[in-house]
Write an enzyme that holds these catalytic residues in place. Structure first.
Site, PDB file in Angstrom:
ATOM      1  N   LYS A 243      11.329  -5.681  -9.383  1.00 40.23           N
ATOM      2  CA  LYS A 243      10.600  -6.880  -9.011  1.00 40.23           C
ATOM      3  C   LYS A 243       9.402  -6.696  -8.725  1.00 40.23           C
ATOM      4  CE  LYS A 243      12.866  -9.572  -5.867  1.00 40.23           C
ATOM      5  NZ  LYS A 243      14.142 -10.409  -6.222  1.00 40.23           N
TER       6      LYS A 243
ATOM      7  N   ASP B  18      11.604 -15.630  -7.762  1.00 35.56           N
ATOM      8  CA  ASP B  18      11.313 -15.363  -6.388  1.00 35.56           C
ATOM      9  C   ASP B  18      11.351 -16.584  -5.255  1.00 35.56           C
ATOM     10  OD1 ASP B  18      14.020 -13.035  -5.205  1.00 35.56           O
ATOM     11  OD2 ASP B  18      11.602 -13.520  -3.263  1.00 35.56           O
TER      12      ASP B  18
HETATM   13  O1  2IT Z   1      16.423 -11.626  -6.146  1.00 38.21           O
HETATM   14  C1  2IT Z   1      16.707 -12.179  -7.026  1.00 38.21           C
HETATM   15  O2  2IT Z   1      17.978 -11.968  -7.745  1.00 38.21           O
HETATM   16  C2  2IT Z   1      15.784 -13.289  -7.784  1.00 38.21           C
HETATM   17  N1  2IT Z   1      14.638 -13.409  -7.257  1.00 38.21           N
HETATM   18  C3  2IT Z   1      16.419 -13.563 -10.095  1.00 38.21           C
HETATM   19  C4  2IT Z   1      15.760 -12.917 -10.861  1.00 38.21           C
HETATM   20  C5  2IT Z   1      15.894 -13.283 -11.820  1.00 38.21           C
HETATM   21  O3  2IT Z   1      15.582 -12.157 -12.409  1.00 38.21           O
HETATM   22  O4  2IT Z   1      16.527 -13.967 -12.023  1.00 38.21           O
END
Ligand code: 2IT
Length: 481
Positions: free
Chosen positions: A160, A200
Site C-alpha cells: 500500500k 484507493d
Molecule cells: O484496497 C484495495 O484493495 C485497493 N485499493 C485496490 C488495490 C489494487 O491494487 O487494485
C-alpha cells in the site's frame, strides 16, 4: 489423502504435512506445550517497536486472534517465526514530495510505499491520497492487502502507498503536478514484476493516469506498472466497477447460504466515491433499494431509493472536488441531508460501509442491531471497529470483513495485469464472469474455514484463516530469509 501426509489429528483435524514431527502433532498436550502462539507477547513487542500505530496494531491483532488455533496446529510455523516475519513489512519507502501549487508556492508532502509481503507474487495494492494518511494507516492497509490478495487466488503480494496530500479543492493542474512529483520519487521501486500500484481513496482513473504517464517516461517502458489505467492505454473493462460489483456478488453468495434474495432489501451505503458508486449500481440492478450515501459532511437519506440518475450524480458530486454530499438533497426532493451524522442510524436490512476504516463503531453497531439489520458487509478496508465486530458476532448477525468482501477490486487489477502481460484486452463479459467466479470462490473459502459448530458462518475467521494459510505456506516453501 495425499501421499506422504499422515492422517488428520483426531481432535483438531490438523494434517501433518510430512515435514513435522508426527509425535507432536498427534499428542495435543505435548504439542500445545511446545508450540503455541503467545498473542499478548507478540502484540506487546509490536507495540513497543511501533508505539501509537493504532490501526496497524488493530489489524494485526484481529488476524492473530483468528488464526491462533490453526497456527498452533503447525509447529513448523512457530519454528520458522512465520507470524513474526509476516507482521513486519518487507520494506517501507518514505520520501518527501515537493511540488509547486497554482499560486507558485512550494508545497511539501510525505510519500510512502509499504511493500508488505511478496511471498505469493509482486507487491500489489493501492495508493491513497488523503490528509489523514500516515504510516500506521498504510501499514494496516498493506497488511490487510496481503491476505486479501491471497484470497483472490491470483499471484499477487501485498502493498500500500500514499501521501498526506489532500486532493480536496485542488485544481487539475495541481493534481497532475503532485502525481508527477510523487512518482519521481517512487518509480525506481516499481515494476510489472516488482510492485504494481493502483488507486484507493483520493486516487482514481485521473491520478493513476498521471502517475503511470510519469512512470512510463522515467522507466522508458510500457509494461502496465499500474492498474486502474484508462481503457485506451491498457486498462481493463469493469475495473472501475469491480470493487462494488464484487462486494455485491459476495453479498449474493452470503444470502444464497441463507436461502434469501437481495431483491426488495433496503441497503445503507456510506461514502460516495468509486466503491460506493459501484456498490450502489449493482445493488440497485439486483433489485435492492439503496437509501443512504454519505460524505465527510454528513449523510443523505433517500427513502425512494437511488436510481440511475442519482447514481450518476454521485460521480458528479465526486468530480466537483468539494468532498461533500449535501447538494444531493437540494437536487432530489424527498431526500434529507443529516449534517455531521452517519447512516447507521437508519433502519435497513443490509449495511455496506464503503467509506473508510473504523467508520462503524460499537455504538453504531448497537444501533444497527437494535434496528434489525440482517447483514453487514464491509466494502471499505477494516470498516468496523473491534467493538462493532464483537457486537455483530454476539448478536449472530452476519458480518463479513473487507478483505473478503472488497477483494473484487484488486482481483480485477490482477486480471488487468494478465491482460497487459498478454497484450490483449478482454471483453466486459469475460472480466465480469471471472470476477464473479473469484468472489464465489472467496466466499467458499470463508465458509470452509469459518463455519462454526452451530452452523453460524464467521466470515472474519474464515477469511483470516484462509488468507493466512496461503501466505504462511508460500513463505514456508521459500525458506527463511
Ligand atoms: O484496497 C484495495 O484493495 C485497493 N485499493 C485496490 C488495490 C489494487 O491494487 O487494485
Amino acid at each position: 489423502m495425499d501421499a506422504g501426509k499422515g492422517p488428520p489429528h483426531p481432535a483438531t483435524g490438523a494434517v501433518n504435512t510430512g515435514t513435522e514431527h508426527p509425535e507432536n502433532i498427534h499428542n495435543p498436550t505435548l504439542y500445545k506445550a511446545l508450540k503455541s502462539m503467545d498473542i499478548n507477547k507478540i502484540m506487546a513487542d509490536l507495540e513497543a517497536k511501533h508505539p501509537g500505530e493504532k490501526e496497524y496494531l488493530q489489524a494485526v491483532k484481529e488476524v492473530l486472534m483468528s488464526v491462533e488455533e490453526v497456527y498452533n496446529q503447525h509447529p513448523e510455523f512457530e519454528r520458522n517465526k512465520i507470524v513474526e516475519r509476516m507482521v513486519e513489512p518487507d520494506r517501507i519507502v518514505t520520501f518527501r514530495v515537493t511540488w509547486i501549487d497554482d499560486k507558485g508556492e512550494v508545497q511539501n508532502n510525505i510519500g510512502y510505499r509499504v511493500q508488505f509481503n511478496n511471498a505469493i507474487g509482486p507487491y500489489k495494492g493501492g495508493i491513497r491520497f488523503h490528509a489523514s494518511v500516515n504510516l500506521s494507516i498504510l501499514k494496516f492497509l498493506g497488511f490487510e492487502q496481503t491476505f486479501k490478495n491471497a484470497l483472490t487466488t491470483l499471484p499477487m503480494g501485498g502493498a500500500k502507498g500514499g501521501s498526506d496530500f489532500s486532493p480536496r479543492g485542488k485544481s487539475d493542474r495541481e493534481i497532475m503536478t503532485f502525481c508527477q512529483a510523487f512518482i519521481l520519487n517512487l518509480w525506481k521501486h516499481l515494476g510489472p514484476d516488482r510492485d504494481v500500484p493502483a488507486g484507493d481513496i483520493g486516487v482514481g482513473g485521473r491520478e493513476v493516469g498521471y502517475m503511470y504517464g510519469m512512470y512510463k517516461r522515467l522507466a522508458n517502458e510500457c509494461t502496465g506498472t499500474f492498474t486502474g489505467k484508462g481503457l485506451s492505454f491498457g486498462g481493463s473493462l469493469i475495473r472501475p466497477e469491480a470493487t462494488g460489483f464484487g462486494a455485491l456478488y459476495f453479498v449474493q453468495s452470503i444470502l444464497a447460504t441463507q436461502n434469501k434474495d437481495i431483491k426488495g432489501k433496503t441497503v445503507a451505503i456510506s461514502g460516495f466515491g468509486n466503491v460506493a458508486w459501484g456498490a450502489a449500481l449493482k445493488a440497485t440492478e439486483l433489485g435492492a433499494k439503496v437509501v443512504t450515501i454519505s460524505g465527510p459532511d454528513g449523510y443523505i437519506y433517500d427513502p425512494a431509493g437511488l436510481d440511475s440518475e442519482k447514481i450518476n450524480y454521485m460521480l458528479e458530486l465526486r468530480a466537483s472536488g468539494n468532498d461533500i454530499v449535501a447538494p444531493y438533497a437540494d437536487k432530489f426532493p424527498g431526500s434529507t441531508f443529516f449534517p455531521g451524522r452517519k447512516p447507521w442510524e437508519q433502519k435497513v436490512d443490509i449495511a455496506l460501509p464503503c467509506a473508510t476504516q473504523n467508520e462503524v463503531n460499537g455504538d453504531d453497531a448497537k444501533q444497527l442491531v437494535a434496528n434489525g439489520v440482517k447483514l453487514v458487509a464491509e466494502v471499505s478496508n477494516m470498516g468496523c471497529t473491534p467493538e462493532a465486530i464483537d457486537t455483530f458476532l454476539a448478536a449472530r448477525i452476519t458480518y463479513a470483513p473487507g478483505k473478503a468482501v472488497n477483494a473484487g477490486g484488486v482481483a480485477t487489477s490482477g486480471l488487468e495485469m494478465s491482460q497487459n502481460a498478454e497484450h490483449l484486452q478482454w471483453s466486459a463479459e469475460e472480466v465480469d464472469q471471472r470476477l464473479h467466479a473469484i468472489m464465489a470462490n472467496i466466499h467458499q473459502q470463508c465458509v470452509d474455514h469459518g463455519t462454526e459448530p452451530d452452523g453460524y458462518i464467521n466470515y472474519m475467521k474464515g477469511a483470516n484463516i484462509a488468507g493466512f494459510m496461503k501466505v504462511a505456506n508460500a513463505m514456508m516453501g521459500q525458506g527463511v530469509y
